[in-house]
Motif scaffolding. Structure first.
Motif, PDB file in Angstrom:
ATOM      1  N   GLU A 157       0.812  -1.224   0.000  1.00 32.73           N
ATOM      2  CA  GLU A 157       0.000   0.000   0.000  1.00 32.73           C
ATOM      3  C   GLU A 157       0.843   1.270   0.000  1.00 32.73           C
ATOM      4  OE1 GLU A 157      -2.712  -3.208   1.260  1.00 32.73           O
ATOM      5  OE2 GLU A 157      -0.688  -2.621   1.857  1.00 32.73           O
ATOM      6  N   PHE A 158       2.035   1.231   0.580  1.00 34.19           N
ATOM      7  CA  PHE A 158       2.869   2.433   0.583  1.00 34.19           C
ATOM      8  C   PHE A 158       3.326   2.765  -0.836  1.00 34.19           C
ATOM      9  CE2 PHE A 158       7.037   4.574   1.124  1.00 34.19           C
ATOM     10  CZ  PHE A 158       6.569   5.728   1.736  1.00 34.19           C
ATOM     11  N   THR A 159       3.817   1.767  -1.554  1.00 33.74           N
ATOM     12  CA  THR A 159       4.202   1.967  -2.949  1.00 33.74           C
ATOM     13  C   THR A 159       2.996   2.318  -3.799  1.00 33.74           C
ATOM     14  OG1 THR A 159       6.073   0.446  -2.748  1.00 33.74           O
ATOM     15  CG2 THR A 159       5.239   0.853  -4.971  1.00 33.74           C
ATOM     16  N   LEU A 160       1.868   1.671  -3.534  1.00 31.32           N
ATOM     17  CA  LEU A 160       0.644   1.965  -4.274  1.00 31.32           C
ATOM     18  C   LEU A 160       0.230   3.427  -4.097  1.00 31.32           C
ATOM     19  CD1 LEU A 160      -1.536   0.407  -5.984  1.00 31.32           C
ATOM     20  CD2 LEU A 160      -2.867   0.275  -3.872  1.00 31.32           C
ATOM     21  N   SER A 161       0.408   3.969  -2.908  1.00 32.61           N
ATOM     22  CA  SER A 161       0.061   5.370  -2.651  1.00 32.61           C
ATOM     23  C   SER A 161       0.901   6.306  -3.503  1.00 32.61           C
ATOM     24  CB  SER A 161       0.261   5.695  -1.169  1.00 32.61           C
ATOM     25  OG  SER A 161      -0.538   4.876  -0.345  1.00 32.61           O
ATOM     26  N   ALA A 162       2.206   6.011  -3.613  1.00 34.37           N
ATOM     27  CA  ALA A 162       3.090   6.859  -4.414  1.00 34.37           C
ATOM     28  C   ALA A 162       2.734   6.788  -5.895  1.00 34.37           C
ATOM     29  CB  ALA A 162       4.544   6.442  -4.195  1.00 34.37           C
ATOM     30  N   VAL A 163       2.495   5.575  -6.398  1.00 31.43           N
ATOM     31  CA  VAL A 163       2.146   5.423  -7.811  1.00 31.43           C
ATOM     32  C   VAL A 163       0.800   6.088  -8.098  1.00 31.43           C
ATOM     33  CG1 VAL A 163       1.698   3.764  -9.666  1.00 31.43           C
ATOM     34  CG2 VAL A 163       3.475   3.289  -7.973  1.00 31.43           C
ATOM     35  N   MET A 164      -0.125   5.984  -7.154  1.00 30.25           N
ATOM     36  CA  MET A 164      -1.425   6.619  -7.339  1.00 30.25           C
ATOM     37  C   MET A 164      -1.280   8.140  -7.424  1.00 30.25           C
ATOM     38  SD  MET A 164      -4.666   6.036  -7.665  1.00 30.25           S
ATOM     39  CE  MET A 164      -5.975   7.242  -7.855  1.00 30.25           C
TER      40      MET A 164
ATOM     41  N   ILE B 284      -0.284   7.985 -18.145  1.00 33.55           N
ATOM     42  CA  ILE B 284      -1.562   7.527 -17.591  1.00 33.55           C
ATOM     43  C   ILE B 284      -1.790   6.059 -17.928  1.00 33.55           C
ATOM     44  CG2 ILE B 284      -4.069   7.762 -17.759  1.00 33.55           C
ATOM     45  CD1 ILE B 284      -3.551  10.783 -18.268  1.00 33.55           C
ATOM     46  N   GLY B 285      -1.571   5.689 -19.197  1.00 38.15           N
ATOM     47  CA  GLY B 285      -1.766   4.307 -19.603  1.00 38.15           C
ATOM     48  C   GLY B 285      -0.830   3.343 -18.888  1.00 38.15           C
ATOM     49  N   MET B 286       0.451   3.673 -18.852  1.00 39.94           N
ATOM     50  CA  MET B 286       1.428   2.791 -18.218  1.00 39.94           C
ATOM     51  C   MET B 286       1.209   2.698 -16.712  1.00 39.94           C
ATOM     52  SD  MET B 286       3.130   1.483 -20.614  1.00 39.94           S
ATOM     53  CE  MET B 286       4.334   0.645 -19.576  1.00 39.94           C
ATOM     54  N   LEU B 287       0.966   3.837 -16.082  1.00 35.15           N
ATOM     55  CA  LEU B 287       0.750   3.834 -14.635  1.00 35.15           C
ATOM     56  C   LEU B 287      -0.546   3.122 -14.266  1.00 35.15           C
ATOM     57  CD1 LEU B 287       1.912   7.463 -13.807  1.00 35.15           C
ATOM     58  CD2 LEU B 287       3.046   5.346 -13.107  1.00 35.15           C
ATOM     59  N   SER B 288      -1.555   3.201 -15.125  1.00 36.67           N
ATOM     60  CA  SER B 288      -2.800   2.459 -14.875  1.00 36.67           C
ATOM     61  C   SER B 288      -2.533   0.960 -14.842  1.00 36.67           C
ATOM     62  CB  SER B 288      -3.839   2.780 -15.954  1.00 36.67           C
ATOM     63  OG  SER B 288      -4.186   4.138 -15.954  1.00 36.67           O
ATOM     64  N   LEU B 289      -1.719   0.501 -15.775  1.00 37.36           N
ATOM     65  CA  LEU B 289      -1.366  -0.921 -15.807  1.00 37.36           C
ATOM     66  C   LEU B 289      -0.551  -1.307 -14.578  1.00 37.36           C
ATOM     67  CD1 LEU B 289      -1.382  -3.607 -17.283  1.00 37.36           C
ATOM     68  CD2 LEU B 289       0.621  -2.843 -18.588  1.00 37.36           C
ATOM     69  N   VAL B 290       0.388  -0.458 -14.182  1.00 45.05           N
ATOM     70  CA  VAL B 290       1.195  -0.729 -12.986  1.00 45.05           C
ATOM     71  C   VAL B 290       0.301  -0.794 -11.744  1.00 45.05           C
ATOM     72  CG1 VAL B 290       2.971   0.199 -11.453  1.00 45.05           C
ATOM     73  CG2 VAL B 290       3.318   0.235 -13.928  1.00 45.05           C
ATOM     74  N   LEU B 291      -0.646   0.138 -11.622  1.00 43.15           N
ATOM     75  CA  LEU B 291      -1.554   0.122 -10.479  1.00 43.15           C
ATOM     76  C   LEU B 291      -2.352  -1.176 -10.425  1.00 43.15           C
ATOM     77  CD1 LEU B 291      -2.899   3.790 -10.590  1.00 43.15           C
ATOM     78  CD2 LEU B 291      -1.597   2.762  -8.712  1.00 43.15           C
TER      79      LEU B 291
ATOM     80  N   LEU C 228     -10.669   0.876  -7.399  1.00 46.00           N
ATOM     81  CA  LEU C 228     -11.517   1.637  -6.491  1.00 46.00           C
ATOM     82  C   LEU C 228     -10.984   3.048  -6.274  1.00 46.00           C
ATOM     83  CD1 LEU C 228     -12.242  -1.119  -3.824  1.00 46.00           C
ATOM     84  CD2 LEU C 228     -13.663  -0.429  -5.756  1.00 46.00           C
ATOM     85  N   PHE C 229      -9.677   3.241  -6.443  1.00 46.65           N
ATOM     86  CA  PHE C 229      -9.075   4.564  -6.307  1.00 46.65           C
ATOM     87  C   PHE C 229      -9.055   5.310  -7.643  1.00 46.65           C
ATOM     88  CE2 PHE C 229      -7.351   1.833  -3.015  1.00 46.65           C
ATOM     89  CZ  PHE C 229      -7.505   2.615  -1.872  1.00 46.65           C
ATOM     90  N   ILE C 230      -9.060   4.555  -8.725  1.00 45.79           N
ATOM     91  CA  ILE C 230      -8.988   5.163 -10.059  1.00 45.79           C
ATOM     92  C   ILE C 230     -10.337   5.673 -10.539  1.00 45.79           C
ATOM     93  CG2 ILE C 230      -8.568   4.630 -12.495  1.00 45.79           C
ATOM     94  CD1 ILE C 230      -6.390   2.704 -11.616  1.00 45.79           C
TER      95      ILE C 230
ATOM     96  N   VAL D 114     -14.610   8.271  -2.871  1.00 54.91           N
ATOM     97  CA  VAL D 114     -15.105   7.078  -3.573  1.00 54.91           C
ATOM     98  C   VAL D 114     -14.533   5.776  -3.011  1.00 54.91           C
ATOM     99  CG1 VAL D 114     -15.159   5.876  -5.797  1.00 54.91           C
ATOM    100  CG2 VAL D 114     -15.680   8.325  -5.686  1.00 54.91           C
ATOM    101  N   PRO D 115     -13.224   5.691  -2.688  1.00 52.57           N
ATOM    102  CA  PRO D 115     -12.710   4.433  -2.127  1.00 52.57           C
ATOM    103  C   PRO D 115     -13.366   4.042  -0.807  1.00 52.57           C
ATOM    104  CG  PRO D 115     -10.909   5.807  -2.904  1.00 52.57           C
ATOM    105  CD  PRO D 115     -12.138   6.657  -2.951  1.00 52.57           C
ATOM    106  N   LEU D 116     -13.883   5.012  -0.055  1.00 48.16           N
ATOM    107  CA  LEU D 116     -14.563   4.677   1.199  1.00 48.16           C
ATOM    108  C   LEU D 116     -15.764   3.789   0.938  1.00 48.16           C
ATOM    109  CD1 LEU D 116     -14.548   8.114   3.066  1.00 48.16           C
ATOM    110  CD2 LEU D 116     -12.960   6.211   3.345  1.00 48.16           C
ATOM    111  N   ILE D 117     -16.471   4.062  -0.168  1.00 46.35           N
ATOM    112  CA  ILE D 117     -17.649   3.270  -0.513  1.00 46.35           C
ATOM    113  C   ILE D 117     -17.246   1.888  -1.007  1.00 46.35           C
ATOM    114  CG2 ILE D 117     -19.691   3.161  -1.984  1.00 46.35           C
ATOM    115  CD1 ILE D 117     -19.559   6.253  -2.105  1.00 46.35           C
ATOM    116  N   GLY D 118     -16.293   1.863  -1.950  1.00 46.47           N
ATOM    117  CA  GLY D 118     -15.883   0.586  -2.528  1.00 46.47           C
ATOM    118  C   GLY D 118     -15.252  -0.344  -1.517  1.00 46.47           C
ATOM    119  N   LEU D 119     -14.300   0.176  -0.744  1.00 45.13           N
ATOM    120  CA  LEU D 119     -13.624  -0.661   0.245  1.00 45.13           C
ATOM    121  C   LEU D 119     -14.569  -1.073   1.373  1.00 45.13           C
ATOM    122  CD1 LEU D 119     -10.205   1.200   0.512  1.00 45.13           C
ATOM    123  CD2 LEU D 119     -10.618  -1.020  -0.555  1.00 45.13           C
TER     124      LEU D 119
END
Length: 328
Positions: free
Chosen positions: A140-147, A170-177, A186-188, A299-304
């Motif tokens: 999640e820490f790395t995910l936060s930075a990439v997000m 955007i395309g490459m980072l979306s795939l990485v996420l 849920l964050f995207i 939005v992530p509050l609802i999904g998660l």
């Protein structure tokens, strides 16, 4: 050059201050991890163990029941710095640098003020749960930075500050996420909806095409890997393991379950800073570019909240948005 307002001397002082703050954050991360020699939960140990097995025994680092790039990141880092736990944790220097810069730049892009970005970056890296994640190999820490970088690329493209470069990012980072963690959609989805609504037609079509290609890349990769990866994505979280109902409220649609993540944000992330949120809403409202931050935060509050597996760290990738809202 960074602009803080005022004369040239003020701008120079601002640049020096930003550099010193960035260095202090990185040094703080080093201090946080240098004596850590064990993990407190199975997830960080599994990521670490998979990367070690890859390096020592040639085991496929992507041989999880779900597709994730995180053990690959750790493995490449450990090839350079060694196989110990402190060496693995030192990988956090990379997302620290990337995340601080992205949050800093978001403050500039959204509020035209360097100081907002500096304050938000400092706030994010001082949040209690974020500080705890730095001491483990949680994804999640790395995910936060990439997000945060993904958001910077998205806003820069949609708002006309960049063209092809940001679209490719955007395309490459979306795939990485997607390949880092299956809950990343849920964050995207919230910021993407805001971007589609605000973008002009030509940019909107290109943006959706780039995201469609990223999604197709993920699905093709998951199917090629076989196992449970594709099904795991469709269920968003694996709730079949016996231990999972022990994490978070047992009833998905109970009041405790609905309020789980709002409570985590108030108690384990923002603390007393949460008292500023009503003032933030009254002062900023939901208008202009702040719309990106509100949907990223809410939005992530609802999904998660609809997923049985719950833990405070799962909401971490939305915390840069809260920090930017308060700082802006």
């Amino acid at each position: 050059m960074l602009r803080c307002g005022g004369n040239e001397a003020d701008n120079i002082r601002c640049q020096i201050g930003a550099a010193l703050i960035f260095i202090s954050v990185v040094l703080g991360v080093f201090y946080r991890i240098h004596d850590v020699c064990l993990f407190t939960w199975m997830d960080p140990y599994q990521y670490y163990d998979m990367s070690i097995q890859w390096l020592k025994e040639g085991v496929d680092p992507l041989d999880f029941s779900i597709p994730t790039l995180y053990p690959v990141f750790l493995g490449f880092w450990q090839m350079i710095w060694g196989n110990g736990i402190p060496q693995a944790l030192s990988f956090h220097v990379v997302p620290t640098a990337i995340g601080f810069y992205a949050i800093f730049r978001l403050g500039q892009v959204l509020f035209s003020d360097v100081r907002c970005g500096i304050m938000a970056g400092m706030m994010f890296f001082s949040l209690p749960t974020i500080w705890g994640l730095i001491g483990e190999t949680y994804v999640e820490f790395t995910l936060s930075a990439v997000m945060a970088v993904w958001m910077l690329s998205l806003i820069s493209y949609v708002e006309g500050e960049s063209k092809t470069g940001s679209l490719f990012a955007i395309g490459m980072l979306s795939l990485v996420l997607l390949l880092l963690k299956t809950t990343s959609p849920l964050f995207i989805i919230g910021p993407l909806g805001a971007a589609v609504w605000r973008a002009d037609p030509s940019r909107r079509h290109r943006l959706l095409a780039a995201l469609f290609m990223a999604a197709m890349g993920y699905f093709v990769y998951s199917l090629a890997r076989g196992k449970e990866g594709f099904g795991y994505f469709l269920t968003i979280g694996n709730t079949q393991l016996d231990v999972m109902p022990l994490i978070g409220p047992g009833e998905i649609f109970s009041l405790d379950s609905i309020l789980f993540y709002p409570k985590q944000i108030l108690r384990n992330f923002l603390g007393l800073l949460s008292l500023l949120l009503p003032l933030v809403f009254l002062r900023k409202g939901i208008r202009g570019r702040t719309l990106y931050l509100w949907v990223w935060a809410l939005v992530p509050l609802i999904g998660l909240g609809c997923i049985e597996v719950k833990a405070a760290r799962h909401i971490a990738p939305a915390m840069p948005a809260w920090c930017l809202l308060i700082s802006g």
